[in-house]
Scaffold this active site. Structure first.
Site, PDB file in Angstrom:
ATOM      1  N   ASN A   7       3.942  -9.482  -3.946  1.00 38.74           N
ATOM      2  CA  ASN A   7       4.960  -9.302  -2.912  1.00 38.74           C
ATOM      3  C   ASN A   7       6.254  -8.961  -3.647  1.00 38.74           C
ATOM      4  O   ASN A   7       6.931  -9.848  -4.174  1.00 38.74           O
ATOM      5  CB  ASN A   7       5.090 -10.607  -2.104  1.00 38.74           C
ATOM      6  N   LYS A  14       6.862 -11.794  -6.295  1.00 36.65           N
ATOM      7  CA  LYS A  14       6.075 -13.023  -6.132  1.00 36.65           C
ATOM      8  C   LYS A  14       4.615 -12.660  -6.321  1.00 36.65           C
ATOM      9  O   LYS A  14       4.200 -11.562  -5.914  1.00 36.65           O
ATOM     10  CB  LYS A  14       6.255 -13.587  -4.720  1.00 36.65           C
ATOM     11  N   ARG A  91       1.706  -6.706  -0.508  1.00 41.93           N
ATOM     12  CA  ARG A  91       2.365  -6.839   0.780  1.00 41.93           C
ATOM     13  C   ARG A  91       3.374  -5.690   0.909  1.00 41.93           C
ATOM     14  O   ARG A  91       4.207  -5.482   0.029  1.00 41.93           O
ATOM     15  CB  ARG A  91       3.098  -8.179   0.840  1.00 41.93           C
ATOM     16  N   HIS A 180       6.272  -9.650  10.480  1.00 41.66           N
ATOM     17  CA  HIS A 180       5.429 -10.846  10.285  1.00 41.66           C
ATOM     18  C   HIS A 180       4.001 -10.570  10.754  1.00 41.66           C
ATOM     19  O   HIS A 180       3.274 -11.481  11.143  1.00 41.66           O
ATOM     20  CB  HIS A 180       5.929 -12.060  11.110  1.00 41.66           C
ATOM     21  N   HIS A 206       5.855 -17.758  15.451  1.00 35.07           N
ATOM     22  CA  HIS A 206       6.093 -17.857  14.004  1.00 35.07           C
ATOM     23  C   HIS A 206       7.569 -18.220  13.850  1.00 35.07           C
ATOM     24  O   HIS A 206       8.450 -17.370  13.981  1.00 35.07           O
ATOM     25  CB  HIS A 206       5.768 -16.507  13.338  1.00 35.07           C
ATOM     26  N   LEU A 207       7.831 -19.513  13.622  1.00 35.25           N
ATOM     27  CA  LEU A 207       9.213 -20.005  13.633  1.00 35.25           C
ATOM     28  C   LEU A 207       9.564 -20.531  12.249  1.00 35.25           C
ATOM     29  O   LEU A 207       9.135 -21.629  11.864  1.00 35.25           O
ATOM     30  CB  LEU A 207       9.370 -21.102  14.682  1.00 35.25           C
ATOM     31  N   GLY A 210      13.031 -16.720   9.186  1.00 38.03           N
ATOM     32  CA  GLY A 210      12.909 -15.585  10.097  1.00 38.03           C
ATOM     33  C   GLY A 210      11.885 -15.998  11.154  1.00 38.03           C
ATOM     34  O   GLY A 210      10.924 -16.678  10.826  1.00 38.03           O
ATOM     35  N   ARG A 239      20.086 -14.800  11.194  1.00 31.99           N
ATOM     36  CA  ARG A 239      20.080 -13.599  12.052  1.00 31.99           C
ATOM     37  C   ARG A 239      20.377 -13.986  13.496  1.00 31.99           C
ATOM     38  O   ARG A 239      19.864 -15.002  13.981  1.00 31.99           O
ATOM     39  CB  ARG A 239      18.723 -12.905  11.981  1.00 31.99           C
ATOM     40  N   GLY A 331       7.754 -24.266  12.892  1.00 27.77           N
ATOM     41  CA  GLY A 331       6.608 -24.458  13.786  1.00 27.77           C
ATOM     42  C   GLY A 331       5.579 -25.430  13.231  1.00 27.77           C
ATOM     43  O   GLY A 331       4.982 -26.215  13.973  1.00 27.77           O
ATOM     44  N   ASN A 333       6.184 -27.820  10.854  1.00 26.07           N
ATOM     45  CA  ASN A 333       6.698 -29.115  10.377  1.00 26.07           C
ATOM     46  C   ASN A 333       7.525 -29.915  11.362  1.00 26.07           C
ATOM     47  O   ASN A 333       7.682 -31.116  11.186  1.00 26.07           O
ATOM     48  CB  ASN A 333       7.560 -28.892   9.126  1.00 26.07           C
ATOM     49  N   GLU A 383      -0.231 -16.045   4.758  1.00 24.61           N
ATOM     50  CA  GLU A 383      -0.192 -14.582   4.640  1.00 24.61           C
ATOM     51  C   GLU A 383      -0.910 -14.097   3.387  1.00 24.61           C
ATOM     52  O   GLU A 383      -1.579 -13.069   3.410  1.00 24.61           O
ATOM     53  CB  GLU A 383       1.265 -14.108   4.650  1.00 24.61           C
TER      54      GLU A 383
HETATM   55  P1  AMP Z   1       9.898 -20.575   6.435  1.00 22.04           P
HETATM   56  O1  AMP Z   1      10.824 -19.385   6.517  1.00 22.04           O
HETATM   57  O2  AMP Z   1       8.622 -20.376   7.175  1.00 22.04           O
HETATM   58  O3  AMP Z   1       9.712 -21.078   5.029  1.00 22.04           O
HETATM   59  O4  AMP Z   1      10.657 -21.757   7.217  1.00 22.04           O
HETATM   60  C1  AMP Z   1      11.899 -22.255   6.784  1.00 22.04           C
HETATM   61  C2  AMP Z   1      12.490 -23.103   7.905  1.00 22.04           C
HETATM   62  O5  AMP Z   1      11.589 -24.185   8.205  1.00 22.04           O
HETATM   63  C3  AMP Z   1      13.843 -23.717   7.565  1.00 22.04           C
HETATM   64  O6  AMP Z   1      14.732 -23.571   8.672  1.00 22.04           O
HETATM   65  C4  AMP Z   1      13.499 -25.177   7.383  1.00 22.04           C
HETATM   66  O7  AMP Z   1      14.556 -26.001   7.740  1.00 22.04           O
HETATM   67  C5  AMP Z   1      12.369 -25.355   8.368  1.00 22.04           C
HETATM   68  N1  AMP Z   1      11.639 -26.574   8.088  1.00 22.04           N
HETATM   69  C6  AMP Z   1      10.773 -26.842   7.086  1.00 22.04           C
HETATM   70  N2  AMP Z   1      10.349 -28.122   7.162  1.00 22.04           N
HETATM   71  C7  AMP Z   1      10.964 -28.674   8.245  1.00 22.04           C
HETATM   72  C8  AMP Z   1      10.956 -29.949   8.867  1.00 22.04           C
HETATM   73  N3  AMP Z   1      10.224 -30.948   8.395  1.00 22.04           N
HETATM   74  N4  AMP Z   1      11.747 -30.131   9.943  1.00 22.04           N
HETATM   75  C9  AMP Z   1      12.496 -29.134  10.439  1.00 22.04           C
HETATM   76  N5  AMP Z   1      12.533 -27.917   9.906  1.00 22.04           N
HETATM   77  C10 AMP Z   1      11.786 -27.687   8.817  1.00 22.04           C
END
Ligand code: AMP
Length: 397
Positions: A7, A14, A91, A180, A206-207, A210, A239, A331, A333, A383
């Site tokens: 990537n 990466k 990727r 995504h 997908h939260l 981004g 964003r 999403g 966590n 991914e």
């Molecule tokens: P990603 O881009 O998929 O790596 O997601 C990053 C986002 O996930 C960041 O906003 C983090 O704060 C959030 N995140 C990761 N772990 C947690 C958690 N335990 N509670 C709330 N947000 C989390």
């Protein structure tokens, strides 16, 4: 077969080496600051093995050389020779309308990636550099490109056309593409298996830093929230997500900024960061809200309200809803975010089990109540594995 996943970003690279026999990651790492002072490779292997190397790396080819050296290193390596790498999966951001699925890389594919540089100005040139660097150091290894936009190419015109003069679509390719896609496709495949039927109406959320949502009918994308670029859709870490396009002109005139500067602000200084005036990281925004910071509380409200509206819109667009899937950093966590998104969706048949929701973190499971008409799932995205599976399917002998 062992497959190397690459990537490549403009100054980073990466990688993961995956043994497809068991689908295990045997090494992974990151090269940072390629072409800038302080180039550094961080290589991880085994349980918690770590090897760092700080040497000048003038370009991606130099970086790839160091990645391959690390993979074959006497102490820190995991393979004896690069011949053990059966194929490389890259990727790639943008394949426009020309590439609708993962594909073996040849001159045509390279030319398409090049052609879509105007639509992916940061990523496509970097992706090309990554591919060229790999070809330079491993010329006989088959390579596959897996595109972020490909999964969304099944969207019908009613979902992808913007209501602007048609010539901008015909001549400049301006339309919704969505991003995504590798994550949405992986999740669409996994939820289809879990539901046990090929016929389903699913919203994938997908939260992460981004964020994007997709409406998937029978495992195929019918609509998605990101657009021509990854700026459209819900509120994200930095964003803004969707807004009235006249905002760009308004700020530009009032603040003496160019359109490019305003769009940069919308990409890098907006979202959670801008509204909370604290952080782009959801965890920090929750800390602020718990401390009583009103800005953080309203940020969380704006975020959940926006995601909820997309779920409602997609249920209407699909004419029903069988499942919602949460994935990516937030999403997977954060039970509080999932709860606030689902709150008020009972009229659609969504009923969360609060205990199951609270208990689930970074793992797969159902978080809806047994009598919920709509199943709600958490499925961690992967991914790299999706790229590796495609690469094996196309390049494995
Ligand atoms: P990603 O881009 O998929 O790596 O997601 C990053 C986002 O996930 C960041 O906003 C983090 O704060 C959030 N995140 C990761 N772990 C947690 C958690 N335990 N509670 C709330 N947000 C989390």
């Amino acid at each position: 077969m062992k497959i190397l996943i690459i990537n490549a970003g403009s100054s980073s690279l990466k990688y993961q080496l995956i043994d497809m026999n068991g689908e295990k990651v045997i090494a992974k790492g990151l090269v940072e600051r390629i072409g800038i002072e302080g180039s550094k490779l961080t290589h991880r292997y085994g349980q918690d093995g770590k090897y760092e190397l700080t040497v000048p790396m003038k370009d991606h080819t130099a970086a790839m050389g160091h990645v391959l050296d690390a993979l074959q290193h006497k102490e820190h390596g995991v393979i004896q020779s690069i011949d053990e790498i059966g194929a490389v999966g890259h990727r790639v951001l943008h394949g426009g309308e020309k590439i609708t699925q993962s594909t073996l890389i040849d001159d045509y594919v390279m030319s398409v990636i090049e052609e879509y540089i105007p639509l992916g100005p940061l990523h496509n040139p970097a992706n090309l550099m990554g591919i060229r660097a790999c070809k330079a150091v491993m010329p006989n290894t088959p390579m596959v490109a897996v595109f972020d936009t490909a999964f969304h190419q099944t969207m019908p015109p009613k979902a992808y056309l913007y209501g602007i003069p048609l010539k901008y679509y015909q001549e400049l390719g301006i339309r919704r593409y969505g991003f995504h896609g590798t994550s949405h496709r992986y999740i669409a495949g996994e939820i289809t298996k879990r539901l046990g039927t090929p016929h389903s109406k699913v919203v994938i959320c997908h939260l992460g830093n981004g964020s994007s949502l997709s409406a998937c009918v029978d495992g195929k994308c019918q609509d998605t929230s990101m657009g021509l670029t990854p700026l459209e859709g819900v509120l994200m870490g930095t964003r803004s997500g969707s807004l009235d396009p006249a905002v760009v002109q308004f700020i530009s005139e009032r603040e003496g900024m160019t359109a490019t500067q305003v769009v940069n602000m919308l990409n890098k200084q907006s979202g959670l960061l801008a509204l909370s005036q604290r952080s782009s990281d959801m965890r920090d925004v929750y800390v602020g809200a718990e401390e009583g910071d009103e800005k953080c509380k309203v940020t969380l409200d704006v975020w959940a309200y926006g995601v909820k509206k997309y779920i409602g819109a997609y249920a209407a667009a699909m004419g029903g809803l069988d499942a919602i899937v949460f994935t990516a950093g937030i999403g997977e966590n954060d039970y509080r975010s999932r709860a606030s998104v689902c709150e008020g969706l009972e009229f659609l048949g969504v009923k969360l089990d609060p205990d199951k929701n609270k208990a689930l973190r970074g793992a797969e499971g159902v978080i809806s109540a047994p009598d919920s008409k709509v199943q709600v799932w958490v499925i961690p995205t992967n991914e790299e594995l999706a790229i590796a599976r495609d690469t094996l399917a196309l390049a494995g002998k």
